[in-house]
Design a protein around this motif. Structure first.
Motif, PDB file in Angstrom:
ATOM      1  N   THR A  96       1.282   8.392  -3.373  1.00 36.55           N
ATOM      2  CA  THR A  96       0.340   8.511  -4.487  1.00 36.55           C
ATOM      3  C   THR A  96       0.310   7.247  -5.340  1.00 36.55           C
ATOM      4  OG1 THR A  96       2.051   9.542  -5.827  1.00 36.55           O
ATOM      5  CG2 THR A  96       0.599  11.012  -4.589  1.00 36.55           C
ATOM      6  N   ARG A  97       1.289   6.377  -5.145  1.00 38.87           N
ATOM      7  CA  ARG A  97       1.325   5.109  -5.862  1.00 38.87           C
ATOM      8  C   ARG A  97       1.989   4.071  -4.963  1.00 38.87           C
ATOM      9  NH1 ARG A  97       6.033   5.435 -10.426  1.00 38.87           N
ATOM     10  NH2 ARG A  97       7.691   6.060  -9.028  1.00 38.87           N
ATOM     11  N   PRO A  98       1.887   2.795  -5.303  1.00 38.74           N
ATOM     12  CA  PRO A  98       2.466   1.759  -4.448  1.00 38.74           C
ATOM     13  C   PRO A  98       3.990   1.893  -4.313  1.00 38.74           C
ATOM     14  CG  PRO A  98       0.978   0.794  -6.069  1.00 38.74           C
ATOM     15  CD  PRO A  98       1.146   2.237  -6.423  1.00 38.74           C
ATOM     16  N   THR A  99       4.504   1.459  -3.198  1.00 41.24           N
ATOM     17  CA  THR A  99       5.941   1.515  -2.927  1.00 41.24           C
ATOM     18  C   THR A  99       6.735   0.750  -3.986  1.00 41.24           C
ATOM     19  OG1 THR A  99       5.441   1.637  -0.580  1.00 41.24           O
ATOM     20  CG2 THR A  99       7.688   1.073  -1.167  1.00 41.24           C
ATOM     21  N   GLY A 146       6.322   0.621  -7.096  1.00 38.15           N
ATOM     22  CA  GLY A 146       6.574   1.494  -8.241  1.00 38.15           C
ATOM     23  C   GLY A 146       7.767   2.400  -8.002  1.00 38.15           C
ATOM     24  N   HIS A 147       7.872   2.953  -6.804  1.00 40.61           N
ATOM     25  CA  HIS A 147       9.022   3.792  -6.458  1.00 40.61           C
ATOM     26  C   HIS A 147      10.318   2.973  -6.497  1.00 40.61           C
ATOM     27  CE1 HIS A 147       6.687   7.299  -5.302  1.00 40.61           C
ATOM     28  NE2 HIS A 147       5.888   6.517  -4.590  1.00 40.61           N
ATOM     29  N   ASP A 151      11.450   2.348 -10.016  1.00 43.59           N
ATOM     30  CA  ASP A 151      12.081   3.541 -10.593  1.00 43.59           C
ATOM     31  C   ASP A 151      13.504   3.689 -10.098  1.00 43.59           C
ATOM     32  OD1 ASP A 151       9.857   4.170 -12.022  1.00 43.59           O
ATOM     33  OD2 ASP A 151       9.156   5.747 -10.654  1.00 43.59           O
ATOM     34  N   ARG A 203      11.960   0.373 -14.887  1.00 36.79           N
ATOM     35  CA  ARG A 203      10.904   0.872 -15.754  1.00 36.79           C
ATOM     36  C   ARG A 203      11.462   1.742 -16.840  1.00 36.79           C
ATOM     37  NH1 ARG A 203       5.656   2.340 -12.180  1.00 36.79           N
ATOM     38  NH2 ARG A 203       5.262   0.251 -11.526  1.00 36.79           N
TER      39      ARG A 203
END
Length: 81
Positions: free
Chosen positions: A67-70, A72-73, A76, A81
Motif C-alpha cells: 500500500t506504500r513504498p518499501t 516507508g516500511h 518504520d 520516522r
C-alpha cells in the motif's frame, strides 16, 4: 587433532576446508593460545534431513501489493520516522 595458527587458516583456508570435509579436525591458535576447534559437522546436525516437498507451485499464489513504498516500511523498522 592438528594445531594451526589463525594466519594459516586465513591463508590456506581452501586446503584446510577440504581436510575438514574429509574428516580431519583442527585446533586454531592465536599467538599460540587455542581459540577454536574446527571439526566436521556430523551428518545429522545441520544438513538437510529431507528434501523440500514436491508439487508446491508458488507461482500460483496471489501477488501481494504494497500500500506504500518499501522505503516507508524500512524507515518504520529502523525507527527513522
Amino acid at each position: 587433532m592438528r594445531s594451526i595458527s589463525q594466519r594459516e587458516l586465513r591463508n590456506d583456508n581452501a586446503t584446510i576446508m577440504r581436510a575438514v570435509e574429509s574428516g580431519e579436525s583442527f585446533v586454531v591458535t592465536r599467538r599460540g593460545v587455542p581459540v577454536a576447534r574446527l571439526t566436521p559437522v556430523p551428518d545429522t546436525d545441520l544438513r538437510v534431513v529431507r528434501p523440500a516437498a514436491e508439487g508446491v507451485d508458488v507461482t500460483a499464489l496471489p501477488r501481494v501489493r504494497a500500500t506504500r513504498p518499501t522505503a516507508g516500511h524500512l524507515d518504520d523498522l529502523r525507527g527513522d520516522r
